[in-house]
Write a protein that holds these residues in place. Sequence first.
Motif, PDB file in Angstrom:
ATOM      1  N   VAL A 112       0.836  -1.209   0.000  1.00 31.74           N
ATOM      2  CA  VAL A 112       0.000   0.000   0.000  1.00 31.74           C
ATOM      3  C   VAL A 112       0.867   1.254   0.000  1.00 31.74           C
ATOM      4  O   VAL A 112       0.513   2.261  -0.608  1.00 31.74           O
ATOM      5  CB  VAL A 112      -0.946  -0.001   1.223  1.00 31.74           C
ATOM      6  CG1 VAL A 112      -1.643   1.349   1.374  1.00 31.74           C
ATOM      7  CG2 VAL A 112      -1.995  -1.102   1.083  1.00 31.74           C
ATOM      8  N   SER A 113       2.023   1.166   0.651  1.00 32.30           N
ATOM      9  CA  SER A 113       2.908   2.334   0.743  1.00 32.30           C
ATOM     10  C   SER A 113       3.581   2.659  -0.589  1.00 32.30           C
ATOM     11  O   SER A 113       4.019   3.788  -0.809  1.00 32.30           O
ATOM     12  CB  SER A 113       3.980   2.108   1.813  1.00 32.30           C
ATOM     13  OG  SER A 113       4.924   1.123   1.411  1.00 32.30           O
ATOM     14  N   VAL A 114       3.662   1.662  -1.480  1.00 29.84           N
ATOM     15  CA  VAL A 114       4.351   1.895  -2.753  1.00 29.84           C
ATOM     16  C   VAL A 114       3.406   1.912  -3.952  1.00 29.84           C
ATOM     17  O   VAL A 114       3.827   2.197  -5.077  1.00 29.84           O
ATOM     18  CB  VAL A 114       5.450   0.833  -2.993  1.00 29.84           C
ATOM     19  CG1 VAL A 114       6.527   0.945  -1.927  1.00 29.84           C
ATOM     20  CG2 VAL A 114       4.859  -0.580  -3.013  1.00 29.84           C
ATOM     21  N   SER A 115       2.131   1.586  -3.714  1.00 29.73           N
ATOM     22  CA  SER A 115       1.186   1.557  -4.825  1.00 29.73           C
ATOM     23  C   SER A 115      -0.240   1.810  -4.348  1.00 29.73           C
ATOM     24  O   SER A 115      -0.631   1.355  -3.264  1.00 29.73           O
ATOM     25  CB  SER A 115       1.243   0.184  -5.532  1.00 29.73           C
ATOM     26  OG  SER A 115       0.204   0.058  -6.489  1.00 29.73           O
ATOM     27  N   GLY A 116      -1.004   2.506  -5.175  1.00 30.83           N
ATOM     28  CA  GLY A 116      -2.412   2.717  -4.875  1.00 30.83           C
ATOM     29  C   GLY A 116      -3.226   1.448  -5.039  1.00 30.83           C
ATOM     30  O   GLY A 116      -4.391   1.395  -4.639  1.00 30.83           O
ATOM     31  N   TRP A 117      -2.615   0.435  -5.633  1.00 32.60           N
ATOM     32  CA  TRP A 117      -3.269  -0.851  -5.831  1.00 32.60           C
ATOM     33  C   TRP A 117      -2.762  -1.892  -4.835  1.00 32.60           C
ATOM     34  O   TRP A 117      -2.908  -3.084  -5.045  1.00 32.60           O
ATOM     35  CB  TRP A 117      -3.024  -1.350  -7.253  1.00 32.60           C
ATOM     36  CG  TRP A 117      -3.615  -0.466  -8.306  1.00 32.60           C
ATOM     37  CD1 TRP A 117      -3.019   0.599  -8.910  1.00 32.60           C
ATOM     38  CD2 TRP A 117      -4.931  -0.546  -8.854  1.00 32.60           C
ATOM     39  NE1 TRP A 117      -3.863   1.186  -9.816  1.00 32.60           N
ATOM     40  CE2 TRP A 117      -5.056   0.504  -9.809  1.00 32.60           C
ATOM     41  CE3 TRP A 117      -6.020  -1.401  -8.654  1.00 32.60           C
ATOM     42  CZ2 TRP A 117      -6.224   0.706 -10.537  1.00 32.60           C
ATOM     43  CZ3 TRP A 117      -7.176  -1.197  -9.390  1.00 32.60           C
ATOM     44  CH2 TRP A 117      -7.270  -0.151 -10.309  1.00 32.60           C
ATOM     45  N   GLY A 118      -2.158  -1.438  -3.754  1.00 33.48           N
ATOM     46  CA  GLY A 118      -1.508  -2.341  -2.812  1.00 33.48           C
ATOM     47  C   GLY A 118      -2.404  -3.423  -2.242  1.00 33.48           C
ATOM     48  O   GLY A 118      -1.990  -4.587  -2.125  1.00 33.48           O
ATOM     49  N   HIS A 119      -3.630  -3.069  -1.874  1.00 40.43           N
ATOM     50  CA  HIS A 119      -4.544  -4.065  -1.302  1.00 40.43           C
ATOM     51  C   HIS A 119      -4.862  -5.156  -2.317  1.00 40.43           C
ATOM     52  O   HIS A 119      -4.878  -6.349  -1.988  1.00 40.43           O
ATOM     53  CB  HIS A 119      -5.848  -3.390  -0.845  1.00 40.43           C
ATOM     54  CG  HIS A 119      -5.652  -2.369   0.228  1.00 40.43           C
ATOM     55  ND1 HIS A 119      -5.077  -2.661   1.445  1.00 40.43           N
ATOM     56  CD2 HIS A 119      -5.977  -1.039   0.267  1.00 40.43           C
ATOM     57  CE1 HIS A 119      -5.051  -1.560   2.194  1.00 40.43           C
ATOM     58  NE2 HIS A 119      -5.583  -0.571   1.496  1.00 40.43           N
ATOM     59  N   ALA A 152       7.560  -9.493 -10.752  1.00 38.06           N
ATOM     60  CA  ALA A 152       6.809  -9.019 -11.920  1.00 38.06           C
ATOM     61  C   ALA A 152       6.159  -7.662 -11.635  1.00 38.06           C
ATOM     62  O   ALA A 152       6.119  -6.786 -12.507  1.00 38.06           O
ATOM     63  CB  ALA A 152       5.739 -10.041 -12.306  1.00 38.06           C
ATOM     64  N   LEU A 153       5.674  -7.485 -10.417  1.00 43.47           N
ATOM     65  CA  LEU A 153       5.031  -6.227 -10.040  1.00 43.47           C
ATOM     66  C   LEU A 153       6.056  -5.142  -9.734  1.00 43.47           C
ATOM     67  O   LEU A 153       5.845  -3.965 -10.044  1.00 43.47           O
ATOM     68  CB  LEU A 153       4.133  -6.446  -8.810  1.00 43.47           C
ATOM     69  CG  LEU A 153       2.879  -7.303  -9.019  1.00 43.47           C
ATOM     70  CD1 LEU A 153       2.238  -7.639  -7.671  1.00 43.47           C
ATOM     71  CD2 LEU A 153       1.879  -6.560  -9.905  1.00 43.47           C
ATOM     72  N   TYR A 154       7.184  -5.549  -9.124  1.00 46.24           N
ATOM     73  CA  TYR A 154       8.219  -4.593  -8.707  1.00 46.24           C
ATOM     74  C   TYR A 154       9.611  -5.134  -9.061  1.00 46.24           C
ATOM     75  O   TYR A 154      10.307  -5.677  -8.188  1.00 46.24           O
ATOM     76  CB  TYR A 154       8.137  -4.335  -7.196  1.00 46.24           C
ATOM     77  CG  TYR A 154       6.815  -3.773  -6.747  1.00 46.24           C
ATOM     78  CD1 TYR A 154       6.527  -2.403  -6.887  1.00 46.24           C
ATOM     79  CD2 TYR A 154       5.833  -4.604  -6.201  1.00 46.24           C
ATOM     80  CE1 TYR A 154       5.305  -1.889  -6.484  1.00 46.24           C
ATOM     81  CE2 TYR A 154       4.605  -4.092  -5.801  1.00 46.24           C
ATOM     82  CZ  TYR A 154       4.354  -2.738  -5.949  1.00 46.24           C
ATOM     83  OH  TYR A 154       3.132  -2.226  -5.549  1.00 46.24           O
TER      84      TYR A 154
END
Length: 211
Positions: A83-90, A193-195
């Motif tokens: 959540v701290s690195v992306s608005g799609w964290g959840h 893949a995401l980061y």
Amino acid sequence: MESYIIETPVASLIFVFTLITSIYAFSHQDVLEKFMLHPYSVNRGQRIYTILTSGLIHKDWMHLFFNMFTFSFFGFQLEKILVSVSGWGHIQFALIYFMSLILSDIGTLIKQKNNYNYHSLGASGAICGVLFSAILFQPTSYIGVFFIPIPAVVFGPLFLFYCVWAAKAGGRDGVNHDAHFYGALVGVILTIALYPQVIGHFFNAVGQLVA
């Protein structure tokens, strides 16, 4: 409690729901049998839902405690990081958890496809995915095992070693130990893949730890 629900709603829901369904199934054999993964049936287009429901139940209190203990240290932590690195964290956390749960069973579905007597249960595949994803982000964080602080980067391989040992020694205990390795692998692959930048972060952190 409120802060957990607000900051880590997905991990909180998984944690509570897994506790409830597992404890309920302890005293309701019909639920346990209905929820367990049955590769023989799944390969024949039946009881496909057990790929998910098998991750909601556990063999006994020790099995449940070990999984929830690991999840409590790394699951909530990972969702906060994402959540701290992306608005799609959840959503990303849910993706890592459930994809690790589902894909960790593929090897078992193939290996046991003709074994009518084989069943398995437990959330270990998903939790291994979460565990190794969290380790990529915070390899130098510590987890207390029997009051001994162990770096996450050390705990992860030890946990996986236990899984491999249990897979060979567990016999027919119903616990899908084979899924642990594949769950961990899925967690690592999805996280990278995401980061992609997490690879450099991981080695830099480990390098500082051993320096």
